[in-house]
Motif scaffolding. Sequence first.
Motif, mmCIF file in Angstrom:
data_model
loop_
_atom_site.group_PDB
_atom_site.id
_atom_site.type_symbol
_atom_site.label_atom_id
_atom_site.label_comp_id
_atom_site.label_asym_id
_atom_site.label_seq_id
_atom_site.Cartn_x
_atom_site.Cartn_y
_atom_site.Cartn_z
ATOM 1 N N LYS A 193 18.969 5.508 -7.601
ATOM 2 C CA LYS A 193 18.211 6.520 -6.865
ATOM 3 C C LYS A 193 16.762 6.528 -7.342
ATOM 4 O O LYS A 193 16.502 6.531 -8.552
ATOM 5 N N ASP A 194 15.837 6.495 -6.395
ATOM 6 C CA ASP A 194 14.386 6.518 -6.634
ATOM 7 C C ASP A 194 13.846 5.227 -7.248
ATOM 8 O O ASP A 194 12.669 5.170 -7.626
ATOM 9 N N GLU A 195 14.678 4.198 -7.348
ATOM 10 C CA GLU A 195 14.196 2.912 -7.865
ATOM 11 C C GLU A 195 13.362 2.209 -6.799
ATOM 12 O O GLU A 195 13.776 2.065 -5.645
ATOM 13 N N ASN A 196 12.168 1.775 -7.170
ATOM 14 C CA ASN A 196 11.274 1.059 -6.267
ATOM 15 C C ASN A 196 11.542 -0.434 -6.369
ATOM 16 O O ASN A 196 11.393 -1.014 -7.447
ATOM 17 N N VAL A 197 11.958 -1.043 -5.283
ATOM 18 C CA VAL A 197 12.279 -2.468 -5.262
ATOM 19 C C VAL A 197 11.247 -3.199 -4.405
ATOM 20 O O VAL A 197 11.174 -2.990 -3.190
ATOM 21 N N THR A 198 10.435 -4.028 -5.028
ATOM 22 C CA THR A 198 9.440 -4.815 -4.305
ATOM 23 C C THR A 198 10.139 -5.996 -3.638
ATOM 24 O O THR A 198 10.942 -6.692 -4.258
ATOM 25 N N LEU A 199 9.814 -6.228 -2.357
ATOM 26 C CA LEU A 199 10.484 -7.267 -1.574
ATOM 27 C C LEU A 199 9.674 -8.563 -1.477
ATOM 28 O O LEU A 199 10.211 -9.606 -1.123
ATOM 29 N N PHE A 200 8.383 -8.476 -1.756
ATOM 30 C CA PHE A 200 7.521 -9.657 -1.706
ATOM 31 C C PHE A 200 6.240 -9.312 -2.442
ATOM 32 O O PHE A 200 5.851 -8.143 -2.509
ATOM 33 N N TYR A 201 5.596 -10.322 -3.012
ATOM 34 C CA TYR A 201 4.444 -10.066 -3.872
ATOM 35 C C TYR A 201 3.177 -9.713 -3.106
ATOM 36 O O TYR A 201 2.289 -9.028 -3.626
ATOM 37 N N ARG A 202 3.052 -10.148 -1.861
ATOM 38 C CA ARG A 202 1.770 -10.095 -1.187
ATOM 39 C C ARG A 202 1.485 -8.722 -0.586
ATOM 40 O O ARG A 202 2.322 -8.153 0.108
ATOM 41 N N ILE A 203 0.293 -8.207 -0.871
ATOM 42 C CA ILE A 203 -0.133 -6.927 -0.320
ATOM 43 C C ILE A 203 -0.799 -7.212 1.015
ATOM 44 O O ILE A 203 -2.013 -7.382 1.113
ATOM 45 N N SER A 204 0.008 -7.289 2.036
ATOM 46 C CA SER A 204 -0.469 -7.665 3.364
ATOM 47 C C SER A 204 0.472 -7.077 4.401
ATOM 48 O O SER A 204 1.644 -6.817 4.120
ATOM 49 N N LEU A 205 -0.047 -6.878 5.614
ATOM 50 C CA LEU A 205 0.772 -6.283 6.669
ATOM 51 C C LEU A 205 1.833 -7.243 7.191
ATOM 52 O O LEU A 205 2.929 -6.821 7.567
ATOM 53 N N ALA A 206 1.520 -8.545 7.223
ATOM 54 C CA ALA A 206 2.417 -9.514 7.850
ATOM 55 C C ALA A 206 3.830 -9.523 7.259
ATOM 56 O O ALA A 206 4.808 -9.523 8.007
ATOM 57 N N PRO A 207 3.998 -9.528 5.931
ATOM 58 C CA PRO A 207 5.357 -9.538 5.381
ATOM 59 C C PRO A 207 5.980 -8.150 5.276
ATOM 60 O O PRO A 207 7.075 -8.002 4.733
ATOM 61 N N GLY A 208 5.291 -7.130 5.788
ATOM 62 C CA GLY A 208 5.870 -5.781 5.773
ATOM 63 C C GLY A 208 5.163 -4.791 4.880
ATOM 64 O O GLY A 208 5.672 -3.689 4.648
ATOM 65 N N GLY A 209 3.991 -5.153 4.361
ATOM 66 C CA GLY A 209 3.226 -4.222 3.550
ATOM 67 C C GLY A 209 2.737 -3.042 4.383
ATOM 68 O O GLY A 209 2.679 -3.118 5.611
ATOM 69 N N VAL A 210 2.397 -1.947 3.724
ATOM 70 C CA VAL A 210 1.959 -0.740 4.421
ATOM 71 C C VAL A 210 0.737 -0.150 3.722
ATOM 72 O O VAL A 210 0.358 -0.576 2.639
ATOM 73 N N VAL A 211 0.140 0.845 4.384
ATOM 74 C CA VAL A 211 -1.033 1.503 3.826
ATOM 75 C C VAL A 211 -0.831 3.013 3.780
ATOM 76 O O VAL A 211 -0.031 3.577 4.534
ATOM 77 N N GLU A 212 -1.588 3.640 2.883
ATOM 78 C CA GLU A 212 -1.593 5.098 2.745
ATOM 79 C C GLU A 212 -3.032 5.587 2.829
ATOM 80 O O GLU A 212 -3.921 5.033 2.180
ATOM 81 N N VAL A 213 -3.274 6.604 3.632
ATOM 82 C CA VAL A 213 -4.604 7.190 3.736
ATOM 83 C C VAL A 213 -4.883 8.017 2.485
ATOM 84 O O VAL A 213 -4.079 8.861 2.089
ATOM 85 N N ILE A 214 -6.032 7.766 1.863
ATOM 86 C CA ILE A 214 -6.458 8.514 0.687
ATOM 87 C C ILE A 214 -7.591 9.457 1.081
ATOM 88 O O ILE A 214 -8.542 9.052 1.761
ATOM 89 N N ASP A 215 -7.491 10.687 0.664
ATOM 90 C CA ASP A 215 -8.512 11.690 0.973
ATOM 91 C C ASP A 215 -9.842 11.270 0.335
ATOM 92 O O ASP A 215 -9.953 11.167 -0.890
ATOM 93 N N LYS A 216 -10.868 11.066 1.154
ATOM 94 C CA LYS A 216 -12.174 10.612 0.652
ATOM 95 C C LYS A 216 -12.795 11.607 -0.326
ATOM 96 O O LYS A 216 -13.570 11.218 -1.207
ATOM 97 N N SER A 217 -12.466 12.874 -0.166
ATOM 98 C CA SER A 217 -13.068 13.892 -1.033
ATOM 99 C C SER A 217 -12.592 13.779 -2.479
ATOM 100 O O SER A 217 -13.191 14.384 -3.382
ATOM 101 N N LEU A 218 -11.521 13.019 -2.702
ATOM 102 C CA LEU A 218 -10.999 12.855 -4.053
ATOM 103 C C LEU A 218 -11.832 11.882 -4.882
ATOM 104 O O LEU A 218 -11.712 11.848 -6.104
ATOM 105 N N LEU A 219 -12.667 11.083 -4.223
ATOM 106 C CA LEU A 219 -13.493 10.119 -4.942
ATOM 107 C C LEU A 219 -14.609 10.831 -5.698
ATOM 108 O O LEU A 219 -15.260 11.736 -5.160
#
Length: 301
Positions: A193-219
């Motif tokens: 439970k809650d274990e994060n399993v990486t499925l592929f090394y590449r940080i890209s959309l093609a193999p199934g990578g995703v993005v998260e919106v970060i609040d700009k005001s936090l910078l």
Amino acid sequence: MKLKKVIYAWISKTFMDGCSNYNSLQVRKSCRSKEQARDKFKEGGIKHAQGLIFFNPFKAIKFAQQHGFPLVIKPNVSGFSRGSHFPIKNYKELWKAIFLAKIWWPFTVVEQYLQGHNYRVVVANGKIMSVLERYAPFVIGDGKSTIEQLIDKENAIREEMGLYPCMSPLQKGVQTTSFLKKSGYHLQTVPAKDENVTLFYRISLAPGGVVEVIDKSLLSEGNQQLFKDVLKLFDANILGIDVIMEKGIEIDHSEQEIIFLEVNSRPYLKMHGYPRYGKAEDLSLHFDELDKLEISQSDIY
């Protein structure tokens, strides 16, 4: 000239759908290779990964001997992380990555790698337009479902959210099973439970990578100014800046390790409207300002 315009239109439609086109030809030429970006970063005193361009693979081996692992191997000219391999932890992985990267482009980049948070920061007209954190394909265990079942559940969520075709479904083919095997997993493994399993090394959309919106005001003000300085350094109207930050973009760059990877003169803005995590921002005001610009030779590659 007409032939060039036809060819450029074909390239844009085939390979750059969803990418912006708000920079002059001169700016775009200055951003085409990783070497050009690294030279600019050095000129502006911007922290970046030490690296070199090579044709002879033994130069990369020598670089590894001098700087150690982990490393990144990627084509000198590419996009969407095509042909990129990281983190490379040993010489066996290095040789394999060199071979695969050269399928994309004969001249190849080897760079130091920093383990941390991977971001795409879009700066336009001197303002922070959008910040995304990018993730390699992964699933999170629930203690009872197999990895295969978790993949199916996640893909169903993505479909329900309407992320396709901007995002891609998680894969269950040889690419995924081979990567899982390296960690002692297979598709029928039941993660905790809650274990994060990486499925592929590449940080890209093609193999199934995703993005998260970060609040700009936090910078922090320091981080905001740093990204604006990069835009100014390249004399660009807009840039998609790829950066890795050890602790996170909310922490000022002076308090952590940080390396700039590259800049994208035609950033893929479509993905900013399809985040898997966080709420998509209304960027219409930024687009309105960009659309008013007169772009020199925008129809020439």
